[in-house]
Design a protein around this motif. Structure first.
Motif, PDB file in Angstrom:
ATOM      1  N   LEU A  58       0.806  -1.216   0.000  1.00 17.75           N
ATOM      2  CA  LEU A  58       0.000   0.000   0.000  1.00 17.75           C
ATOM      3  C   LEU A  58       0.840   1.266   0.000  1.00 17.75           C
ATOM      4  O   LEU A  58       0.304   2.373  -0.073  1.00 17.75           O
ATOM      5  CB  LEU A  58      -0.913   0.012   1.236  1.00 17.75           C
ATOM      6  N   ARG A  59       2.156   1.118   0.048  1.00 22.83           N
ATOM      7  CA  ARG A  59       3.023   2.282   0.233  1.00 22.83           C
ATOM      8  C   ARG A  59       2.870   3.299  -0.900  1.00 22.83           C
ATOM      9  O   ARG A  59       2.767   4.512  -0.663  1.00 22.83           O
ATOM     10  CB  ARG A  59       4.472   1.821   0.352  1.00 22.83           C
ATOM     11  N   ARG A  60       2.876   2.843  -2.146  1.00 24.87           N
ATOM     12  CA  ARG A  60       2.805   3.758  -3.281  1.00 24.87           C
ATOM     13  C   ARG A  60       1.485   4.521  -3.297  1.00 24.87           C
ATOM     14  O   ARG A  60       1.454   5.740  -3.486  1.00 24.87           O
ATOM     15  CB  ARG A  60       3.003   2.993  -4.589  1.00 24.87           C
ATOM     16  N   GLU A  61       0.367   3.825  -3.084  1.00 24.43           N
ATOM     17  CA  GLU A  61      -0.916   4.518  -3.133  1.00 24.43           C
ATOM     18  C   GLU A  61      -1.086   5.451  -1.939  1.00 24.43           C
ATOM     19  O   GLU A  61      -1.704   6.515  -2.051  1.00 24.43           O
ATOM     20  CB  GLU A  61      -2.088   3.541  -3.235  1.00 24.43           C
ATOM     21  N   LEU A  62      -0.523   5.093  -0.793  1.00 24.53           N
ATOM     22  CA  LEU A  62      -0.564   5.992   0.363  1.00 24.53           C
ATOM     23  C   LEU A  62       0.258   7.255   0.091  1.00 24.53           C
ATOM     24  O   LEU A  62      -0.139   8.361   0.474  1.00 24.53           O
ATOM     25  CB  LEU A  62      -0.035   5.272   1.604  1.00 24.53           C
ATOM     26  N   HIS A  63       1.396   7.081  -0.567  1.00 21.75           N
ATOM     27  CA  HIS A  63       2.225   8.237  -0.907  1.00 21.75           C
ATOM     28  C   HIS A  63       1.479   9.164  -1.865  1.00 21.75           C
ATOM     29  O   HIS A  63       1.512  10.400  -1.707  1.00 21.75           O
ATOM     30  CB  HIS A  63       3.541   7.763  -1.527  1.00 21.75           C
ATOM     31  N   ALA A  64       0.794   8.603  -2.852  1.00 15.31           N
ATOM     32  CA  ALA A  64       0.017   9.419  -3.787  1.00 15.31           C
ATOM     33  C   ALA A  64      -1.093  10.163  -3.055  1.00 15.31           C
ATOM     34  O   ALA A  64      -1.390  11.331  -3.366  1.00 15.31           O
ATOM     35  CB  ALA A  64      -0.564   8.540  -4.898  1.00 15.31           C
TER      36      ALA A  64
ATOM     37  N   GLN B 213       6.198   8.936   6.010  1.00 15.32           N
ATOM     38  CA  GLN B 213       7.119   8.424   7.031  1.00 15.32           C
ATOM     39  C   GLN B 213       6.529   8.599   8.425  1.00 15.32           C
ATOM     40  O   GLN B 213       6.577   7.678   9.255  1.00 15.32           O
ATOM     41  CB  GLN B 213       8.465   9.145   6.929  1.00 15.32           C
ATOM     42  N   ASP B 214       5.958   9.767   8.679  1.00 13.92           N
ATOM     43  CA  ASP B 214       5.357  10.031   9.990  1.00 13.92           C
ATOM     44  C   ASP B 214       4.143   9.137  10.213  1.00 13.92           C
ATOM     45  O   ASP B 214       3.952   8.576  11.306  1.00 13.92           O
ATOM     46  CB  ASP B 214       4.949  11.505  10.065  1.00 13.92           C
ATOM     47  N   ALA B 215       3.324   8.968   9.169  1.00 14.16           N
ATOM     48  CA  ALA B 215       2.118   8.144   9.306  1.00 14.16           C
ATOM     49  C   ALA B 215       2.464   6.687   9.593  1.00 14.16           C
ATOM     50  O   ALA B 215       1.831   6.044  10.449  1.00 14.16           O
ATOM     51  CB  ALA B 215       1.272   8.239   8.034  1.00 14.16           C
ATOM     52  N   LEU B 216       3.460   6.156   8.902  1.00 10.71           N
ATOM     53  CA  LEU B 216       3.834   4.759   9.135  1.00 10.71           C
ATOM     54  C   LEU B 216       4.460   4.572  10.513  1.00 10.71           C
ATOM     55  O   LEU B 216       4.272   3.522  11.148  1.00 10.71           O
ATOM     56  CB  LEU B 216       4.792   4.287   8.036  1.00 10.71           C
ATOM     57  N   LEU B 217       5.160   5.580  10.990  1.00 13.34           N
ATOM     58  CA  LEU B 217       5.693   5.512  12.348  1.00 13.34           C
ATOM     59  C   LEU B 217       4.558   5.507  13.370  1.00 13.34           C
ATOM     60  O   LEU B 217       4.569   4.730  14.328  1.00 13.34           O
ATOM     61  CB  LEU B 217       6.634   6.684  12.603  1.00 13.34           C
ATOM     62  N   ARG B 218       3.555   6.365  13.128  1.00 13.60           N
ATOM     63  CA  ARG B 218       2.378   6.383  14.014  1.00 13.60           C
ATOM     64  C   ARG B 218       1.655   5.029  13.974  1.00 13.60           C
ATOM     65  O   ARG B 218       1.210   4.532  15.017  1.00 13.60           O
ATOM     66  CB  ARG B 218       1.411   7.486  13.581  1.00 13.60           C
TER      67      ARG B 218
END
Length: 330
Positions: free
Chosen positions: A22-28, A45-50
Motif C-alpha cells: 500500500l506504500r505507493r498509493e498511500l504516498h500518492a 514516514q510520519d504516518a507509518l511511524l504512528r
C-alpha cells in the motif's frame, strides 16, 4: 500467524510486509492532500511511524487499508493546518502582458510541486494526480480535501469517512457537497488521461518531441505552432505567468534565444507528458539540470506549460545530474 499478528509480536519484516503493497498509493494520497512530493515523503514516514507505534491499539474491526488511510489522512490534516495550501503563479494574481526578465524567485511562497509517475501506476492513479486536479484541491479546506479524496478517488463510503475523520456522516456529506462545487468550477471538462488515450501514445510522443526539438533549435515558428490560442505558461518559483498565444510567443524569446543550449529528456509527471531540460553555456559545454516542463494538452495542441524550475526534481525522476556536450554528426 498472519502479518498483522507477526508485526504486533515484533517479527522482523512483518510490518513492512503489511504496509509495503500500500506504500505507493498511500504516498500518492499524501501528495494529493499536500501538493508536494517532499511533504508527501515526510507525511508518509510520519504516518507509518504512528501506525507502527499504534499496532497494539488496532483491533482489526476495519481493514488494514482503511486503518492506514485513517492514520495517513490525519497526519496530512495536521500538516495542512501547519503549512497551509500550496500555490501556482496563477493563484497570486493576473497574467503578465509583457515579458518580465527581472523576475526573481518568490521563496516565501509554498509552491505546488509536480509528482513523478512510476511504470506500475494505474490509469486511475495517474488521472487522480493530474496537475489541474491537485491545484484545485489546494483551494479546499483540509477536511473537504480529505473527504473528497477518500470518497471520489479511494471509494470509501461517507460512513467510513466519518469514522476515519472522527465526525458525522452528515458532516462528511456536507463537506463533499461544498468540495465538489469548488472542484467543478476549477477543473476542465476532459481529463488529461482521456485526451492522451484518444491521441494515442505515438501522437503524444510526437508532440513532446516537437516541443523539445523547437526549444533545442531555437525554432520559434515551430514552437508557437504547437500551442493553443489560450495557452498558459508559468514557471514556479517565479511569480509572473503568461496567458494567450501572443504573450507566450513574446516570452518564448527567453528559452529559445537567450538560453544558450538545451538538451531534453522525456519523462511523465502528474500523469502528463513532460520534458526535463538541461541548460548549457554552449552546445560544446556540459549541460546541467534546470527545469521540468509539465505539458497540459487540449487535443493535439499544448494548452499549458508549467515549467518547474527546480534541479532537485531530476533526482526524483532518477535522471542524470549532468549531460555532456551535444554530439554533432560530422
Amino acid at each position: 500467524m498472519n502479518d498483522l499478528e507477526a508485526a504486533r509480536d515484533g517479527e522482523d519484516g512483518a510490518f513492512e510486509r503489511l504496509v509495503g503493497p500500500l506504500r505507493r498509493e498511500l504516498h500518492a494520497h499524501c501528495y494529493r492532500m499536500l501538493g508536494s512530493s517532499h511533504d508527501a515523503d515526510d507525511a508518509l514516514q510520519d504516518a507509518l511511524l504512528r501506525a507502527w507505534k499504534g499496532l497494539a491499539r488496532f483491533e482489526g474491526r476495519s481493514s488494514v487499508r482503511s486503518w492506514l488511510y485513517t492514520v495517513a489522512t490525519r497526519t496530512c490534516l495536521d500538516l495542512v493546518e501547519q503549512r497551509g495550501r500550496r500555490a501556482l503563479p496563477m493563484d497570486l494574481g493576473p497574467s503578465s502582458n509583457r515579458v518580465v526578465l527581472d523576475n526573481p524567485p518568490l521563496t516565501e511562497i509554498a509552491w505546488l510541486g509536480p509528482y513523478a509517475d512510476q511504470p506500475g501506476d494505474s490509469y486511475e492513479q495517474r488521472e487522480s494526480v493530474q496537475l489541474a486536479f491537485v491545484a484545485a484541491l489546494q483551494h479546499l479546506p483540509g477536511n473537504q480535501r480529505a473527504a473528497l479524496l477518500l470518497f471520489e478517488v479511494l471509494d470509501f463510503s461517507a460512513a467510513e469517512i466519518a469514522e476515519m475523520m472522527a465526525t458525522s456522516t452528515a458532516s462528511v456529506n456536507s463537506a463533499l457537497q461544498r468540495a465538489r462545487r469548488v472542484i467543478n468550477e476549477k477543473l476542465p471538462g476532459v481529463s488529461q488521461q482521456s485526451i492522451q488515450r484518444e491521441l494515442g501514445d505515438a501522437r503524444v510522443r510526437d508532440i513532446v518531441t516537437q516541443y523539445s526539438r523547437a526549444l533545442e533549435q531555437g525554432d520559434s515558428e515551430s514552437f508557437i505552432a504547437l500551442l493553443t490560442k489560450d495557452v498558459t505558461w508559468s514557471m514556479p518559483p517565479l511569480g509572473h505567468w503568461y496567458a494567450g498565444i501572443e504573450a507566450a510567443a513574446s516570452f518564448s524569446v527567453v528559452p529559445l534565444t537567450m538560453c544558450p543550449s538545451w538538451q531534453h529528456r522525456t519523462v511523465t509527471m502528474n500523469g502528463q507528458p513532460a520534458v526535463a531540460g538541461y541548460l548549457g553555456v554552449s552546445a560544446d559545454s556540459d549541460h546541467f539540470p534546470w527545469s521540468v516542463d509539465v505539458l497540459t494538452l487540449d487535443g493535439d495542441k499544448i494548452a499549458g506549460i508549467t515549467s518547474f524550475i527546480d534541479p532537485t526534481l531530476f533526482a526524483l525522476l532518477d535522471l542524470p545530474l549532468l549531460l555532456g556536450p551535444i554530439q554533432r554528426i560530422r
